[in-house]
Write a protein that holds these residues in place. Structure first.
Motif, PDB file in Angstrom:
ATOM      1  N   ASN A   1       0.718  -1.237  -0.020  1.00  0.00           N
ATOM      2  CA  ASN A   1      -0.001   0.002   0.056  1.00  0.00           C
ATOM      3  C   ASN A   1       0.723   1.264   0.029  1.00  0.00           C
ATOM      4  N   THR A   2       2.021   1.313   0.447  1.00  0.00           N
ATOM      5  CA  THR A   2       2.939   2.399   0.538  1.00  0.00           C
ATOM      6  C   THR A   2       4.001   2.583  -0.662  1.00  0.00           C
ATOM      7  N   MET A   3       4.487   1.195  -0.972  1.00  0.00           N
ATOM      8  CA  MET A   3       5.445   1.346  -1.912  1.00  0.00           C
ATOM      9  C   MET A   3       4.929   0.974  -3.515  1.00  0.00           C
TER      10      MET A   3
ATOM     11  N   PRO B   1       2.511   1.790  -5.238  1.00  0.00           N
ATOM     12  CA  PRO B   1       2.181   3.285  -6.058  1.00  0.00           C
ATOM     13  C   PRO B   1       3.293   3.797  -6.483  1.00  0.00           C
ATOM     14  N   LEU B   2       4.466   3.638  -5.963  1.00  0.00           N
ATOM     15  CA  LEU B   2       5.703   4.422  -6.318  1.00  0.00           C
ATOM     16  C   LEU B   2       6.176   3.820  -7.834  1.00  0.00           C
ATOM     17  N   PHE B   3       5.778   2.402  -7.836  1.00  0.00           N
ATOM     18  CA  PHE B   3       6.243   1.801  -9.115  1.00  0.00           C
ATOM     19  C   PHE B   3       5.593   1.672 -10.121  1.00  0.00           C
ATOM     20  N   VAL B   4       4.130   1.476  -9.858  1.00  0.00           N
ATOM     21  CA  VAL B   4       3.079   1.304 -10.914  1.00  0.00           C
ATOM     22  C   VAL B   4       2.358   2.784 -11.069  1.00  0.00           C
ATOM     23  N   PRO B   5       2.185   3.096 -12.270  1.00  0.00           N
ATOM     24  CA  PRO B   5       1.514   4.188 -12.631  1.00  0.00           C
ATOM     25  C   PRO B   5      -0.032   4.150 -12.205  1.00  0.00           C
ATOM     26  N   GLN B   6      -0.515   5.404 -11.630  1.00  0.00           N
ATOM     27  CA  GLN B   6      -1.687   5.565 -10.931  1.00  0.00           C
ATOM     28  C   GLN B   6      -2.887   4.749 -11.651  1.00  0.00           C
TER      29      GLN B   6
ATOM     30  N   TYR C   1      -2.722   2.069 -13.414  1.00  0.00           N
ATOM     31  CA  TYR C   1      -2.874   0.600 -13.351  1.00  0.00           C
ATOM     32  C   TYR C   1      -2.545   0.058 -12.066  1.00  0.00           C
TER      33      TYR C   1
ATOM     34  N   ARG D   1      -6.931  -0.095  -3.355  1.00  0.00           N
ATOM     35  CA  ARG D   1      -6.440  -0.041  -2.226  1.00  0.00           C
ATOM     36  C   ARG D   1      -6.939  -1.069  -1.177  1.00  0.00           C
TER      37      ARG D   1
END
Lengths: 459, 341
Positions: free
Chosen positions: A306-308, A310-315, A317, A321
């Motif tokens: 839930n935190t990391m 989203p940093l790697f995957v575009p919003q 796709y 949550r």
């Protein structure tokens, strides 16, 4: 000379009548004996009994007074539970639980839409009773209901929205098509020879038309009824989308546990078989997965999801949550389940495998018919242990901002509407009762299943 | 498949290089408009600032800012997806684009504003660390707390602020630190220490949990600066403006006396400042990508800053926090909004 009989032998001591039965001595039967045997059978046990009695005597009256006698049962806000406002010592503030009860169940799920959750709850209860209660008929239909229809209905009803309605439409068309196909097949069974062997076909052909393929037809009929009811509801009341961010309370707790339990068992079986497989790649992958997942804490998994993530995957796709922890919890439980089941597999003697093979069974038939039924029965305590652990671990999703049952209670504890000195104790007591009842229920059920299945082994 | 991969890679690159992600695609405001929902990061539950009520609706001062934005964009204060975030994951969620803005009692500090790649769009609550003492102690100012024992939480800036304050005032004191706020307030209530310290907005909420709240007072002294406000990420100046001016519009509305109740009369006002605020003159709303009646929508659905304050943390709420530093600059406070001109 006369014969010596009991009557004419004056000096012989022979009892002529049966003595009346006497009650057993006090030291063997009766309440005193029970106390002696169970509470004071030795110095250590006597000491422990005294310590326990002391604890009970000192704590129970206070607990009863706090949670029952002095408790406040009704009221609209904190004033009802303040000692100086009501003019007497105040214990647990049950009025607060009553006021927030709906929130504990549904979280932020919109009030006009909560009937949808109720339907899913009812279906869930029906499915549970159907599968778990021994005397319910049509277990296979129940299986289909619980593992296929219930998840689909839950998705359609709980989430809703255009996507779900489109899905519902597709499913209905599909079900109708299947219905039509099997209607035709009932009268012209010969058409089915593409996928049914001639021997089975002959059995079906011998039956009158309305009885042919009834196993499949009843499943289709059940799907049609369930989906049809949902479609009627969707048509009359509408199923607007309720975002998963609004889900909360017991709904989320049950959802996470149910998904975890339902997916972890088959996944765990696959992983356990994989780990004992003789195919090196499958074995290697299973070992890596199990050891990796067991090597990281659940909190880490949730935090990564839930935190990391989203940093790697575009919003666009990045998955929902709530879906992320669902997947995380299920995979996590599966790794533990795999090791429990592997324990059961190792306990099956080699003769069972060899016997199965000598009957000409293939790998999957051997596992399904001979090995797994025995292995799973052995590890029922371990499996239920994992389930109970999973149920309690579901509270960890709070750290990624999901409002499960415990979190909804904690969220109301900071609310000034009910800020009183006893609110916290009441809220946590309520949570404790809820979790205890669920876990205890699971544990009792597992004991009953164990006894039923162990009937053949009982000595 | 190829387009999907390309998009995924491009998206990943944009998300990793924090910020700039939305600037290339017409801005975050356009994205929010097309999605039809504003994603707002709120706290996990803090009385008066962001907390779900009995029906599960989020309420609070911070939440009202999100509602005001939703009202300004969609003319509907409910088109919001609230994502509760803990202190740990709030900045990551904002940086990764999972929330459009963060409105959850976040202190504006230099490092957050600069090296974390964030922008603070204003201060919607001036907080600071305060003290609570028993009334019968007869203390009316923190400076009279010489020799007092003070209950606080371990490892917080609160503890350091107390040390700073007492050292600089050359007072003797004794800190009694606990692991959680629950233990701390329990220790204070049981008489373990003379004073209890935390952020002053939290002091009022904690006071309600005491057996007799009226026996305790919150001292007027504030010993640290905690400006709390809404946060957006770097790289989208238009969105930053929208958030900043939504907050400013609420402040200006209070200053000009425009409330939910008198909005209809005010729309007929001849006062040029009110006309500019309510969009009957000029095109200020369109300049930031909204409609010209943006402020009307905000006031109609949420109210001005003062109304929001009173409803959530002020005298109309259970917390009963005085305006203090958060009064308008015309009334001796710090809330000062740039004019709409």
């Amino acid at each position: 000379m006369t014969d010596a009989t009991i009557e004419n032998a004056p000096y012989a001591f022979v009892r002529k009548e049966t003595l009346p039965q006497e009650s057993p001595p006090l030291s063997v039967a009766g309440p005193l004996a029970w106390i002696r045997a169970n509470l004071f059978s030795g110095p250590v046990n006597s000491l422990m009994t005294l310590v326990c009695v002391y604890i009970v005597v000192t704590s129970v009256p206070d607990l009863v007074r706090f949670y029952l006698i002095d408790a406040v049962w009704s009221g609209a806000n904190r004033d009802a539970c303040l000692a100086d406002k009501v003019g007497r010592p105040v214990g647990a503030c049950w009025a607060y639980i009553a006021d927030r009860f709906q929130y504990f169940i549904y979280g932020s799920y919109p009030i006009p839409q909560r009937w949808r959750v109720n339907i899913v709850f009812a279906m869930f209860a029906l499915g549970i009773v159907w599968l778990l209660w021994d005397r319910m008929p049509l277990k296979k239909v129940g299986f289909f209901f619980f593992f296929v229809l219930l998840p689909i209905s839950a998705y359609l009803l709980l989430l809703g929205g255009p996507a779900a309605e489109g899905f519902l439409r597709t499913l209905l068309i599909l079900t109708f098509a299947l219905m039509a196909i099997y209607l035709v097949l009932s009268f012209v069974p010969g058409l089915a020879r593409f996928w049914i062997g001639p021997a089975f076909l002959a059995v079906e052909e011998a039956l009158p038309p309305w009885k042919r393929f009834y196993r499949v037809k009843r499943l289709i009929l059940l799907s049609l009824v369930v989906l049809g009811v949902i479609a009627i509801l969707a048509d009359s009341a509408g199923l607007p989308r309720v975002d998963t961010g609004l889900w909360g309370g017991m709904v989320v707790t049950f959802l996470i546990s149910a998904v975890g339990i339902v997916f972890s068992l088959p996944l765990g079986v696959m992983l356990a078989l994989g780990r004992r497989s003789r195919l090196p790649i499958i074995q290697f992958l299973s070992v890596v997965f199990i050891e990796f997942v067991r090597g990281v804490p659940l909190i880490t998994v949730l935090f990564m999801a839930n935190t990391m993530l989203p940093l790697f995957v575009p919003q666009e796709y990045s998955p929902d949550r709530l879906l992320r922890p669902l997947v995380g919890v299920a995979l996590f439980a599966a790794a533990y389940m795999a090791e429990v089941i592997r324990g059961g597999l190792q306990a099956i003697p080699k003769g069972q495998y060899e016997g199965a093979m000598s009957l000409g069974l293939g790998y999957w038939s051997m596992m399904r018919l001979i090995i797994l039924p025995q292995a799973l029965r052995i590890v029922i305590p371990g499996i239920v242990n994992t389930f109970i652990g999973l149920f309690k671990d579901s509270t960890l999703v709070t750290i990624v901002g999901i409002f499960d049952f415990l979190r909804t209670i904690e969220a109301t504890l900071v609310d000034p509407t009910w800020a009183t000195p006893t609110t916290r104790a009441t809220g946590y007591a309520f949570a404790a009762v809820f979790y205890f009842l669920c876990c205890w229920g699971m544990s009792r059920y597992s004991i009953a299943v164990e006894q039923r299945l162990a009937a053949g082994q009982r000595r | 498949m190829n387009t999907f991969l390309a998009a995924a890679l491009a998206g990943a690159a944009m998300a990793v290089s924090v910020g700039g992600a939305q600037a290339q695609t017409g801005g975050l405001l356009a994205t929010i408009k097309s999605k039809g929902v504003l994603t707002c990061g709120v706290g996990p539950g803090l009385a008066g600032f962001g907390i779900p009520d009995q029906a599960g609706n989020w309420t609070g001062l911070d939440v009202d800012l999100c509602r005001a934005l939703s009202a300004a964009i969609f003319n509907d204060p409910t088109k919001i997806k609230f994502i509760p975030l803990s202190s740990k994951d709030r900045f990551t969620a904002l940086q990764s684009g999972e929330v459009d803005l963060l409105s959850r009692t976040t202190t504006w500090t230099m490092s957050r504003d600069t090296s974390l790649g964030l922008n603070f769009a204003g201060v919607n609550y001036y907080d600071g660390q305060g003290f609570m003492v028993r009334k019968k102690l007869g203390v009316d100012s923190a400076i009279k707390l010489a020799g007092a024992s003070i209950c606080t939480e371990q490892g917080t800036t609160t503890e350091l602020n107390v040390a700073d304050y007492f050292r600089s005032n050359k007072l003797k004191y004794e800190v009694v630190a606990f692991a959680s706020s629950v233990e701390t307030i329990a220790a204070y209530e049981s008489g373990r220490c003379d004073a209890y310290t935390t952020d002053s907005s939290g002091l009022y909420a904690q006071r309600l949990k005491l057996a007799v709240p009226a026996d305790h007072i919150v001292l007027p002294d504030i010993i640290s600066k905690e400006p709390l406000g809404p946060v957006v990420r770097h790289g989208d100046d238009n969105w930053f403006d929208v958030v900043k001016w939504t907050h400013n519009a609420m402040l200006n509305a209070e200053e000009l006396g425009v409330t939910k109740a008198n909005l209809d009369e005010m729309l007929k006002s001849e006062n040029p400042e009110i006309k500019r605020l309510l969009g009957t003159e000029g095109k200020f709303g369109e300049a930031i990508g909204l409609t010209n009646d943006w402020a009307v929508r905000i006031i109609k659905h949420v109210g001005n800053y003062g109304e929001s304050f009173e409803r959530n943390v002020g005298m109309a709420s259970q917390l009963k926090i005085a305006r203090g530093l958060n009064a308008l600059w015309t009334k001796g406070g710090l809330q000062y909004a740039a004019p709409i001109r």
